[in-house]
Scaffold this motif. Structure first.
Motif, PDB file in Angstrom:
ATOM      1  N   SER A  88      -2.872 -11.951  -0.621  1.00  0.00           N
ATOM      2  CA  SER A  88      -1.425 -12.141  -0.615  1.00  0.00           C
ATOM      3  C   SER A  88      -1.043 -13.517  -0.105  1.00  0.00           C
ATOM      4  N   ARG A 133       0.213 -17.891  -3.548  1.00  0.00           N
ATOM      5  CA  ARG A 133       1.633 -17.803  -3.888  1.00  0.00           C
ATOM      6  C   ARG A 133       1.817 -16.552  -4.751  1.00  0.00           C
ATOM      7  N   PRO A 134       2.746 -15.696  -4.424  1.00  0.00           N
ATOM      8  CA  PRO A 134       2.874 -14.434  -5.169  1.00  0.00           C
ATOM      9  C   PRO A 134       3.183 -14.632  -6.640  1.00  0.00           C
ATOM     10  N   ARG A 135       3.783 -15.793  -6.979  1.00  0.00           N
ATOM     11  CA  ARG A 135       4.057 -15.992  -8.418  1.00  0.00           C
ATOM     12  C   ARG A 135       2.754 -16.063  -9.203  1.00  0.00           C
ATOM     13  N   HIS A 180       0.048 -14.603  -8.159  1.00  0.00           N
ATOM     14  CA  HIS A 180      -0.467 -13.252  -8.067  1.00  0.00           C
ATOM     15  C   HIS A 180       0.122 -12.400  -9.197  1.00  0.00           C
ATOM     16  N   LYS A 181       1.376 -12.709  -9.541  1.00  0.00           N
ATOM     17  CA  LYS A 181       2.015 -11.974 -10.646  1.00  0.00           C
ATOM     18  C   LYS A 181       1.242 -12.225 -11.949  1.00  0.00           C
ATOM     19  N   ALA A 217      -1.849 -10.147 -11.738  1.00  0.00           N
ATOM     20  CA  ALA A 217      -1.490  -8.725 -11.721  1.00  0.00           C
ATOM     21  C   ALA A 217      -1.019  -8.265 -13.096  1.00  0.00           C
ATOM     22  N   ASP A 218      -0.248  -9.108 -13.789  1.00  0.00           N
ATOM     23  CA  ASP A 218       0.210  -8.745 -15.137  1.00  0.00           C
ATOM     24  C   ASP A 218      -0.971  -8.625 -16.097  1.00  0.00           C
ATOM     25  N   ILE A 222       9.894 -20.037 -13.070  1.00  0.00           N
ATOM     26  CA  ILE A 222       9.576 -18.865 -13.908  1.00  0.00           C
ATOM     27  C   ILE A 222       8.780 -19.292 -15.150  1.00  0.00           C
ATOM     28  N   ILE A 280       5.189 -19.685 -14.301  1.00  0.00           N
ATOM     29  CA  ILE A 280       4.427 -18.423 -14.213  1.00  0.00           C
ATOM     30  C   ILE A 280       3.891 -18.049 -15.593  1.00  0.00           C
ATOM     31  N   LEU A 324       3.452  -6.193  -9.095  1.00  0.00           N
ATOM     32  CA  LEU A 324       3.150  -6.792  -7.789  1.00  0.00           C
ATOM     33  C   LEU A 324       3.154  -5.731  -6.687  1.00  0.00           C
ATOM     34  N   ASP A 337       3.776  -8.434  -1.990  1.00  0.00           N
ATOM     35  CA  ASP A 337       4.042  -9.566  -2.885  1.00  0.00           C
ATOM     36  C   ASP A 337       5.492  -9.567  -3.361  1.00  0.00           C
ATOM     37  N   LEU A 356       7.773 -12.878  -2.796  1.00  0.00           N
ATOM     38  CA  LEU A 356       8.164 -13.638  -3.999  1.00  0.00           C
ATOM     39  C   LEU A 356       9.415 -14.506  -3.772  1.00  0.00           C
ATOM     40  N   ASP A 388       8.508 -17.506  -1.850  1.00  0.00           N
ATOM     41  CA  ASP A 388       7.764 -18.453  -2.704  1.00  0.00           C
ATOM     42  C   ASP A 388       8.751 -19.289  -3.519  1.00  0.00           C
TER      43      ASP A 388
END
Lengths: 814, 234
Positions: free
Chosen positions: A9, A12-14, A16-17, A20-21, A318, A321, B104, B108, B112, B115
């Motif tokens: 975690s 950067r969560p973006r 991670h997205k 994850a996607d 966005i 990402i 997520l 997360d 977000l 971030d």
């Protein structure tokens, strides 16, 4: 575990997205990656084949150090070669004794074989061969044959090969090896496919074959520079011919060939031409496939884009990402497609190199193909996705989350909706399917265009194959006789005719003659070797494919007129009907008037001319006599087996009467041999059609599956309001089938220009002229079958998954 | 109320939606002012214009007429990107349907917005997200996906996400609308705690149950502010 997750975690969560996607919806990721990969695979395969095809042919042919000049002479001894070595421009000289015998074939019949008796065979440096099986070089009383004809021989490597000597006695040689000789067909004549089997022996073995072992009749020469410059080769060739004649040896003919000009180059070029056109089309196909796939993917993300914007995500962030996500998709697809396309292209070319007698140069990855695939994998998806991403990130957050466009509200009075409304008798679910189909016209256009292009290429490939096949059928009209007989010597036509007519069922016998001549160039130098065929002027056994001018008729009986094939046009583009050419026949130069051009099996079929029997038999001093006869049965349209049976009957009868036959060939088999090269192309085209079908199918399935996945939520709502699984399934299937059917109709239409483009490309390479357009329903209906089945399969899978989810899960689906 | 005490100001705000039948006016001239630290409830029946009001106030949609100012920023003049940047630092938004990123983890989802705003370094934002999840008592599920937890738990995560960048204002659109009464009570209690900590909360609802617990209630009917309660207040 928890600390690991916490560490994860810290990215950067973006980003991670992004992962994850990818991982979270494996089916969707699989569909996207496979759709991109299949497009890349097609590009990689075709570009690799295009590059390797040409490279292998040139490198393979140059590596055997092919003779640039081949001089066919009367018998000479070793000292002549020493003299030739001093001729200006000559680098290497090699002599051989090449002669024809008959070999017993698998079926028991005797067929011609060209034997190459090579002095110091272990040191042979011109026209080198590549050992494929057994050993090389052969020793005394041993023989090695070319691997292309090995399957037609009754024994394999290790067996005894039975040969018929000029005295009609038979002798056996141990078959010790099979080699690949890329120079077969390099002297012109009929080219590679019409050449008989080739055998290679030492000079010493000639004793065993009742021939003198100290003489040769062919001189192979390589030049000191510019081995690909025909003008220079001709210049050196003329000097060599002069030097040979100064040595008291007669020159029968000379053949010139550049070191990069493989005898089957025309077929390799034709394959390259098709690959080039296919490559271009497949690039477009892949581009659209990728655009379509990513557009479907991003469409499913619009809601999330809206949420991200609401919680503070800016457009650039966005977009970043999704661009990274697409980059990873592209990279994964590339890592699958690149090695796969390299391997498959190598295997496919392996098959073709064997068929067209080139030498494959080992497995390698083609840098241009890798770069192209990388560009298509990494740049095309970014370009393709840029507009959907921009669109997704440009719509306001409120529109993204609500799915309702303020600037462009839905219009139930649209043209299509109105037309659908006007159609009576449609059930509500069917109407809903139809409306769904046309709801997103941008997406529909992309899906349709991708499928249409795939279908058109598939149908087009079939059309080109059909066009070639029907051309091969037409070639049969040059060989309308049921049986073709070649004798070892000339016989009186009347005598042979009456002997053959003793056999019941024979309708017609024609005596033909043939000769080899050398084209004389305006500067007095010797040009190409030409094969002259001379049927009687009133012959009905040839129905030519005329390109220009006219064919020969009874009025030409005693005149010096000839018709020439497409190879003349290629070499002498200024040659026109009515022009006079000089040809040296039987040692004397003759003026021959060209009255027409005909087309045979392409530019590789050698220089071939038809004259009249009446004229040529006088020129070669064999009037009323012939060594080749064409026989026609009373029964029309005999098949190959019937023709062969008739041939055996005639052969037995004539041999019993004491006539010496060199070869008996069925008409169908002569057509098949002549068309061998073209057949390879038709097989190649069928394989390409199959590949395009696979590419199109996977693309189609991916696109349709993504379309249905996008509607998972809608399916949940329909089920929530009472739609049965069957009703949902019908809804999805009708939509899939409708899209498939529309793409099929458009594909058939687009196939016309694509077929024409591909046919022209292959015909220009083969014949130097545009093609006659052929359209076959085979590809059209096959593609209809493919599209129908795939539309259903591609829609059923995701629809079944959607109906298996609980309504709660489906409504929560994103 | 003196101007210096105004944190949120809506002046003569109108909003029309284009429909095939012509323009539909969702807001017909709304005037509202909110002071810092207030817990304002915008109450009205379905179709009164409550969600439209939230969309305009958060800058995710643009008004047709009028002016919206939040802490001196003319929200109605912000472009899409400027509005996103402004929201990231100044506003926490909570939706009725939670709107968590499905792929997520909860942690997360909370990191977000940090971030996007770039206010915290990754390690600090993860720590802070865990603190916020702890504050809403959902930290034990931090690494689960939204689909693994209940609606009430998802709404707690949405509150934690709204607080991620420590914004002074929380805007909530029917945050208890999809929750049972006991869960709704818990969530509302969290909002009350936030107000006690100094946050300003602007919440729209059609639930009459909590009317008395707002510091101020503004009634909305047919796109206009009205003094008339729209349903019985218990």
């Amino acid at each position: 575990m928890r600390s690991f997750q916490f560490t994860r975690s810290l990215w950067r969560p973006r980003w991670h997205k992004v992962t994850a996607d990818l991982w979270g919806n494996k089916v969707r990721s699989f569909l996207v990656i496979s759709s991109i990969a299949v497009g890349l695979f097609a590009v990689g395969l075709i570009t690799s084949m295009y590059v390797l095809n040409g490279e292998d042919m040139e490198a393979g042919y140059s590596s055997v150090n092919p003779a640039s000049i081949q001089v066919f002479t009367s018998l000479y001894e070793e000292d002549v070669l020493t003299h030739i070595r001093h001729v200006e421009g000559v680098r290497q000289v090699q002599g051989e004794y090449i002669f024809s015998l008959r070999v017993r074939r698998s079926g028991g019949e005797w067929k011609p074989i060209d034997i190459h008796a090579i002095p110091s065979i272990e040191q042979m440096d011109i026209n080198r061969v590549h050992l494929e099986k057994g050993v090389w070089p052969p020793r005394d009383k041993e023989i090695v044959v070319d691997s292309y004809k090995l399957p037609e021989l009754p024994v394999g490597v290790g067996g005894l090969l039975e040969l018929e000597l000029p005295s009609s006695r038979t002798r056996s040689l141990r078959l010790v090896g099979a080699i690949n000789d890329q120079t077969i067909g390099s002297t012109g004549g009929g080219g590679f496919f019409l050449a008989p089997a080739q055998g290679y022996i030492t000079l010493e073995t000639l004793d065993w074959l009742e021939l003198p072992n100290n003489q040769m009749n062919v001189i192979f020469v390589t030049v000191d520079r510019s081995p690909n410059d025909y003008a220079y080769l001709r210049e050196v060739g003329n000097r060599v011919s002069d030097a040979v004649e100064q040595s008291g040896v007669t020159v029968y003919s000379t053949a010139i060939r550049a070191a990069n000009d493989h005898p089957n180059r025309v077929y390799v070029d034709a394959i390259s031409a098709v690959l080039f056109v296919l490559g271009f089309l497949v690039m477009f196909l892949s581009g659209f496939l990728i655009t379509n796939t990513l557009s479907a993917l991003l469409n499913q993300q619009v809601h999330q884009i809206g949420v991200m914007k609401t919680i503070g995500g800016r457009r650039g962030q966005i977009m970043g990402i999704y661009m990274v996500q697409i980059f990873i998709f592209g990279l994964l697809a590339f890592s699958i497609a690149m090695p796969l396309s390299s391997q498959v292209s190598y295997s496919l070319l392996g098959y073709f190199s064997q068929a067209v007698n080139t030498q494959q140069q080992g497995f390698r990855v083609v840098p241009v193909s890798v770069v192209l695939q990388l560009v298509v994998a990494l740049i095309v998806p970014q370009v393709a996705a840029f507009i959907p991403i921009l669109h997704g990130t440009r719509i306001s957050a409120v529109e993204a989350m609500s799915g309702y466009s303020q600037s462009n509200p839905p219009n139930p009075k649209g043209w299509i909706n109105q037309r659908l409304h006007d159609v009576r008798g449609l059930s509500r679910p069917l109407l809903l399917s139809l409306r769904n189909t046309f709801r997103r016209r941008g997406r529909l256009f992309l899906t349709l265009f991708t499928l249409t292009l795939g279908g058109a290429i598939f149908i087009g490939t079939f059309n080109v194959e059909r066009s070639l096949s029907s051309y091969i059928e037409r070639i049969g009209r040059y060989f309308m006789a049921d049986v073709n007989l070649t004798f070892k010597q000339y016989y009186r036509i009347e005598e042979i005719e009456s002997a053959i007519k003793e056999i019941p069922g024979v309708r017609q016998v024609e005596g033909w003659t043939a000769a080899s001549g050398e084209l004389m160039l305006p500067d007095g130098s010797v040009g190409e070797t030409t094969r002259l065929l001379a049927p009687p002027s009133q012959s009905e056994l040839v129905s030519p494919i005329l390109l220009e001018g006219r064919w020969l008729g009874p009025a030409d009986a005693d005149s010096n007129v000839i018709t020439v094939n497409e190879r003349f046009r290629e070499t002498y583009p200024n040659l026109k009907p009515g022009d006079i050419i000089q040809v040296k026949i039987a040692g004397r130069e003759r003026d021959l008037q060209v009255v027409g051009f005909f087309r045979l099996a392409g530019k590789s079929s050698g220089y071939l001319a038809y004259g009249t029997y009446e004229y040529l038999s006088r020129v070669i001093h064999q009037p009323n006599r012939a060594n080749t006869f064409r026989v026609r049965s009373e029964q029309p349209r005999l098949n190959l087996q019937e023709q062969q049976a008739m041939g055996r009957q005639i052969e037995t009868h004539l041999e019993a009467l004491g006539y010496q036959l060199a070869d008996v060939e069925a008409g169908e088999s002569l057509t098949a041999t002549t068309a061998d090269g073209l057949n390879i192309l038709t097989i190649f085209l069928l394989i390409m059609a199959l590949l395009i079908a696979v590419v199109g199918s996977i693309g189609l399935m991916g696109t349709m599956s993504l379309n249905v996945m996008e509607r998972t939520r809608e399916i949940g709502i329909l089920r929530a309001i009472g739609a049965s699984d069957r009703a949902v399934m019908e809804l999805v299937l009708v939509e899939g089938a409708l899209i498939g059917l529309m793409s099929w109709v458009f594909g058939v239409l687009l196939a016309f220009p694509i077929s024409s483009l591909m046919s022209n490309a292959i015909n220009l390479a083969l014949f130097g002229a545009a093609a006659d357009f052929t359209f076959t329903p085979t590809g059209v209906f096959l593609w209809l079958g493919v599209v129908s089945v795939l539309s259903v399969l591609a829609s059923v899978g995701p629809a079944r998954n959607a109906t298996r989810l609980t309504i709660r899960e489906v409504l929560a689906y994103e | 109320m003196p101007d210096s005490d105004v944190l949120i100001s809506l002046h003569d705000v109108t909003k029309a939606y284009k429909t095939p039948a012509g323009d539909f006016w969702a807001l017909k001239g709304v005037d509202i002012e909110v002071a810092p630290g207030e817990f304002v409830g915008i109450l009205g029946k379905s179709g009164a214009g409550k969600t439209t009001l939230v969309n305009l106030l958060t800058g995710v949609d643009h008004c047709t007429g009028g002016e919206i100012e939040v802490d001196g920023v003319a929200v109605h003049r912000l472009k899409e990107n400027q509005a996103a940047k402004w929201r990231a630092r100044n506003l926490g938004v909570i939706f009725q349907s939670f709107q968590l990123m499905p792929s997520l983890s909860l942690l997360d989802n909370v990191t977000l917005p940090m971030d996007f705003a770039g206010l915290y370094r990754p390690i600090r934002s993860a720590e802070r997200a865990l603190e916020l999840l702890r504050a809403v008592e959902i930290d034990e599920h931090a690494f689960k996906l939204p689909s693994d937890i209940s609606g009430g738990q998802q709404q707690r995560v949405a509150i934690a996400r709204a607080l991620a960048n420590d914004p002074p204002i929380i805007v909530a659109d029917e945050p208890t609308g999809r929750l049972d009464s006991s869960t709704a009570e818990t969530i509302f209690a969290i909002f009350e705690t936030l107000v006690q900590q100094g946050k300003t909360i602007f919440m729209v609802s059609h639930d009459p149950g909590f009317v008395r617990r707002y510091s101020r209630v503004i009634w909305l009917a047919d796109g206009l502010v009205t003094d008339e309660p729209q349903f019985d207040v218990k």
